[in-house]
Motif scaffolding. Structure first.
Motif, PDB file in Angstrom:
ATOM      1  N   MET A  12      -6.467   2.085   2.934  1.00 34.00           N
ATOM      2  CA  MET A  12      -5.421   2.150   3.948  1.00 34.00           C
ATOM      3  C   MET A  12      -5.592   0.966   4.888  1.00 34.00           C
ATOM      4  SD  MET A  12      -4.539   5.167   6.694  1.00 34.00           S
ATOM      5  CE  MET A  12      -6.123   5.075   7.506  1.00 34.00           C
ATOM      6  N   LEU A  13      -4.565   0.141   4.998  1.00 32.51           N
ATOM      7  CA  LEU A  13      -4.592  -1.038   5.860  1.00 32.51           C
ATOM      8  C   LEU A  13      -3.775  -0.749   7.112  1.00 32.51           C
ATOM      9  CD1 LEU A  13      -5.075  -4.059   6.468  1.00 32.51           C
ATOM     10  CD2 LEU A  13      -3.102  -4.561   5.028  1.00 32.51           C
ATOM     11  N   GLU A  14      -4.426  -0.877   8.269  1.00 31.26           N
ATOM     12  CA  GLU A  14      -3.755  -0.659   9.549  1.00 31.26           C
ATOM     13  C   GLU A  14      -3.862  -1.933  10.382  1.00 31.26           C
ATOM     14  OE1 GLU A  14      -4.553   3.664  11.083  1.00 31.26           O
ATOM     15  OE2 GLU A  14      -6.386   2.893  10.144  1.00 31.26           O
ATOM     16  N   THR A  15      -2.743  -2.344  10.973  1.00 21.78           N
ATOM     17  CA  THR A  15      -2.757  -3.533  11.802  1.00 21.78           C
ATOM     18  C   THR A  15      -1.605  -3.483  12.807  1.00 21.78           C
ATOM     19  OG1 THR A  15      -2.700  -5.959  11.792  1.00 21.78           O
ATOM     20  CG2 THR A  15      -1.369  -4.839  10.134  1.00 21.78           C
ATOM     21  N   ASP A  16      -1.745  -4.201  13.900  1.00 29.53           N
ATOM     22  CA  ASP A  16      -0.657  -4.345  14.879  1.00 29.53           C
ATOM     23  C   ASP A  16       0.255  -5.502  14.493  1.00 29.53           C
ATOM     24  OD1 ASP A  16      -1.684  -2.291  16.400  1.00 29.53           O
ATOM     25  OD2 ASP A  16      -2.862  -3.630  17.667  1.00 29.53           O
ATOM     26  N   GLU A  17      -0.203  -6.306  13.557  1.00 26.51           N
ATOM     27  CA  GLU A  17       0.560  -7.482  13.148  1.00 26.51           C
ATOM     28  C   GLU A  17       1.543  -7.112  12.037  1.00 26.51           C
ATOM     29  OE1 GLU A  17      -2.098 -10.746  12.357  1.00 26.51           O
ATOM     30  OE2 GLU A  17      -3.431 -10.106  13.965  1.00 26.51           O
ATOM     31  N   SER A  18       2.547  -7.971  11.832  1.00 26.53           N
ATOM     32  CA  SER A  18       3.520  -7.696  10.775  1.00 26.53           C
ATOM     33  C   SER A  18       2.880  -7.974   9.410  1.00 26.53           C
ATOM     34  CB  SER A  18       4.768  -8.547  10.966  1.00 26.53           C
ATOM     35  OG  SER A  18       4.451  -9.911  10.871  1.00 26.53           O
ATOM     36  N   LEU A  19       3.329  -7.217   8.428  1.00 29.45           N
ATOM     37  CA  LEU A  19       2.806  -7.338   7.067  1.00 29.45           C
ATOM     38  C   LEU A  19       3.940  -7.713   6.125  1.00 29.45           C
ATOM     39  CD1 LEU A  19       0.681  -4.064   6.918  1.00 29.45           C
ATOM     40  CD2 LEU A  19      -0.206  -6.393   7.093  1.00 29.45           C
ATOM     41  N   THR A  20       3.664  -8.599   5.202  1.00 32.69           N
ATOM     42  CA  THR A  20       4.633  -8.976   4.179  1.00 32.69           C
ATOM     43  C   THR A  20       3.932  -8.986   2.832  1.00 32.69           C
ATOM     44  OG1 THR A  20       5.802 -10.404   5.741  1.00 32.69           O
ATOM     45  CG2 THR A  20       6.253 -10.743   3.408  1.00 32.69           C
ATOM     46  N   LEU A  21       4.499  -8.267   1.876  1.00 33.24           N
ATOM     47  CA  LEU A  21       3.987  -8.286   0.507  1.00 33.24           C
ATOM     48  C   LEU A  21       4.695  -9.410  -0.233  1.00 33.24           C
ATOM     49  CD1 LEU A  21       2.472  -7.124  -1.942  1.00 33.24           C
ATOM     50  CD2 LEU A  21       4.398  -5.539  -2.237  1.00 33.24           C
ATOM     51  N   LYS A  22       3.948 -10.366  -0.733  1.00 30.99           N
ATOM     52  CA  LYS A  22       4.511 -11.493  -1.479  1.00 30.99           C
ATOM     53  C   LYS A  22       4.125 -11.348  -2.937  1.00 30.99           C
ATOM     54  CE  LYS A  22       4.354 -14.715   2.407  1.00 30.99           C
ATOM     55  NZ  LYS A  22       3.864 -16.028   2.886  1.00 30.99           N
ATOM     56  N   THR A  23       5.134 -11.304  -3.822  1.00 29.40           N
ATOM     57  CA  THR A  23       4.891 -11.231  -5.261  1.00 29.40           C
ATOM     58  C   THR A  23       5.750 -12.278  -5.958  1.00 29.40           C
ATOM     59  OG1 THR A  23       6.653  -9.627  -5.672  1.00 29.40           O
ATOM     60  CG2 THR A  23       4.463  -8.742  -5.123  1.00 29.40           C
ATOM     61  N   GLU A  24       5.630 -12.367  -7.272  1.00 26.09           N
ATOM     62  CA  GLU A  24       6.440 -13.316  -8.039  1.00 26.09           C
ATOM     63  C   GLU A  24       7.925 -13.023  -7.889  1.00 26.09           C
ATOM     64  OE1 GLU A  24       5.022 -12.959 -12.014  1.00 26.09           O
ATOM     65  OE2 GLU A  24       3.183 -14.064 -11.611  1.00 26.09           O
ATOM     66  N   SER A  25       8.286 -11.753  -7.634  1.00 27.53           N
ATOM     67  CA  SER A  25       9.699 -11.385  -7.533  1.00 27.53           C
ATOM     68  C   SER A  25      10.240 -11.448  -6.112  1.00 27.53           C
ATOM     69  CB  SER A  25       9.920  -9.992  -8.125  1.00 27.53           C
ATOM     70  OG  SER A  25       9.070  -9.058  -7.509  1.00 27.53           O
ATOM     71  N   GLY A  26       9.418 -11.848  -5.149  1.00 28.41           N
ATOM     72  CA  GLY A  26       9.939 -12.018  -3.794  1.00 28.41           C
ATOM     73  C   GLY A  26       9.007 -11.476  -2.735  1.00 28.41           C
ATOM     74  N   GLU A  27       9.576 -11.286  -1.549  1.00 24.47           N
ATOM     75  CA  GLU A  27       8.806 -10.801  -0.415  1.00 24.47           C
ATOM     76  C   GLU A  27       9.381  -9.475   0.071  1.00 24.47           C
ATOM     77  OE1 GLU A  27       8.521 -13.694   2.685  1.00 24.47           O
ATOM     78  OE2 GLU A  27       7.682 -15.219   1.374  1.00 24.47           O
ATOM     79  N   GLN A  28       8.496  -8.626   0.579  1.00 21.83           N
ATOM     80  CA  GLN A  28       8.906  -7.300   1.050  1.00 21.83           C
ATOM     81  C   GLN A  28       8.113  -6.982   2.310  1.00 21.83           C
ATOM     82  OE1 GLN A  28       7.997  -4.279  -1.885  1.00 21.83           O
ATOM     83  NE2 GLN A  28       8.030  -2.641  -0.381  1.00 21.83           N
ATOM     84  N   PRO A  29       8.821  -6.666   3.410  1.00 25.04           N
ATOM     85  CA  PRO A  29       8.073  -6.279   4.611  1.00 25.04           C
ATOM     86  C   PRO A  29       7.411  -4.917   4.409  1.00 25.04           C
ATOM     87  CG  PRO A  29      10.430  -6.015   4.967  1.00 25.04           C
ATOM     88  CD  PRO A  29      10.267  -6.621   3.607  1.00 25.04           C
ATOM     89  N   LEU A  30       6.235  -4.764   4.967  1.00 28.11           N
ATOM     90  CA  LEU A  30       5.516  -3.493   4.881  1.00 28.11           C
ATOM     91  C   LEU A  30       5.260  -2.971   6.283  1.00 28.11           C
ATOM     92  CD1 LEU A  30       2.758  -4.363   2.233  1.00 28.11           C
ATOM     93  CD2 LEU A  30       4.901  -3.139   1.849  1.00 28.11           C
ATOM     94  N   LYS A  31       5.228  -1.658   6.419  1.00 25.23           N
ATOM     95  CA  LYS A  31       4.878  -1.033   7.692  1.00 25.23           C
ATOM     96  C   LYS A  31       3.414  -0.623   7.664  1.00 25.23           C
ATOM     97  CE  LYS A  31       9.445   0.810   8.717  1.00 25.23           C
ATOM     98  NZ  LYS A  31      10.273   1.994   8.881  1.00 25.23           N
ATOM     99  N   SER A  32       2.791  -0.675   8.818  1.00 25.82           N
ATOM    100  CA  SER A  32       1.419  -0.207   8.954  1.00 25.82           C
ATOM    101  C   SER A  32       1.442   1.274   9.300  1.00 25.82           C
ATOM    102  CB  SER A  32       0.728  -0.988  10.073  1.00 25.82           C
ATOM    103  OG  SER A  32      -0.587  -0.527  10.262  1.00 25.82           O
ATOM    104  N   PRO A  33       0.612   2.113   8.686  1.00 25.02           N
ATOM    105  CA  PRO A  33      -0.369   1.738   7.682  1.00 25.02           C
ATOM    106  C   PRO A  33       0.280   1.584   6.312  1.00 25.02           C
ATOM    107  CG  PRO A  33      -0.486   4.094   8.038  1.00 25.02           C
ATOM    108  CD  PRO A  33       0.542   3.548   9.012  1.00 25.02           C
TER     109      PRO A  33
END
Ligand code: FES
Length: 70
Positions: A12-33
Motif C-alpha cells: 500500500m503506497l500512501e503519499t500527499d503528492e500526486s501519483l501517475t501510473l505510466k505504462t506503454e499504453s499511457g498515463e493514469q492518475p492514481l489516488k492515495s492510497p
C-alpha cells in the motif's frame, strides 16, 4: 511517503503528492492510497486486483516510511 506491505496482500503506497501510473499504453492518475501487487497474480499489474486472495498469497507485513529532507 509510506509503503506498507500488508499481511498476505499488496504493497500500500500512501503519499500527499500526486501519483501517475505510466505504462506503454499511457498515463493514469492514481489516488492515495494505491495498492501495488506483490504476489505476481494480478491481471492489472502493477496494481493489485485482489487475485492474491485466490492465490492464497502469504507474506509478512512490513513498513517503509520516507521523510523529506529539510
Ligand atoms: S497482491 Fe493483490 S493481486 Fe497481487
Amino acid at each position: 511517503m509510506k509503503i506498507t506491505s500488508t499481511l498476505n496482500g499488496p504493497n500500500m503506497l500512501e503519499t500527499d503528492e500526486s501519483l501517475t501510473l505510466k505504462t506503454e499504453s499511457g498515463e493514469q492518475p492514481l489516488k492515495s492510497p494505491c495498492y501495488l501487487c506483490r504476489c505476481g497474480h494480478s491481471k492489472n499489474k502493477p496494481l493489485c486486483d485482489g487475485s492474491h486472495m485466490a492465490a492464497k498469497f502469504e507474506a509478512q507485513a512490513s513498513e517503509i516510511v520516507g521523510t523529506k529532507k529539510a
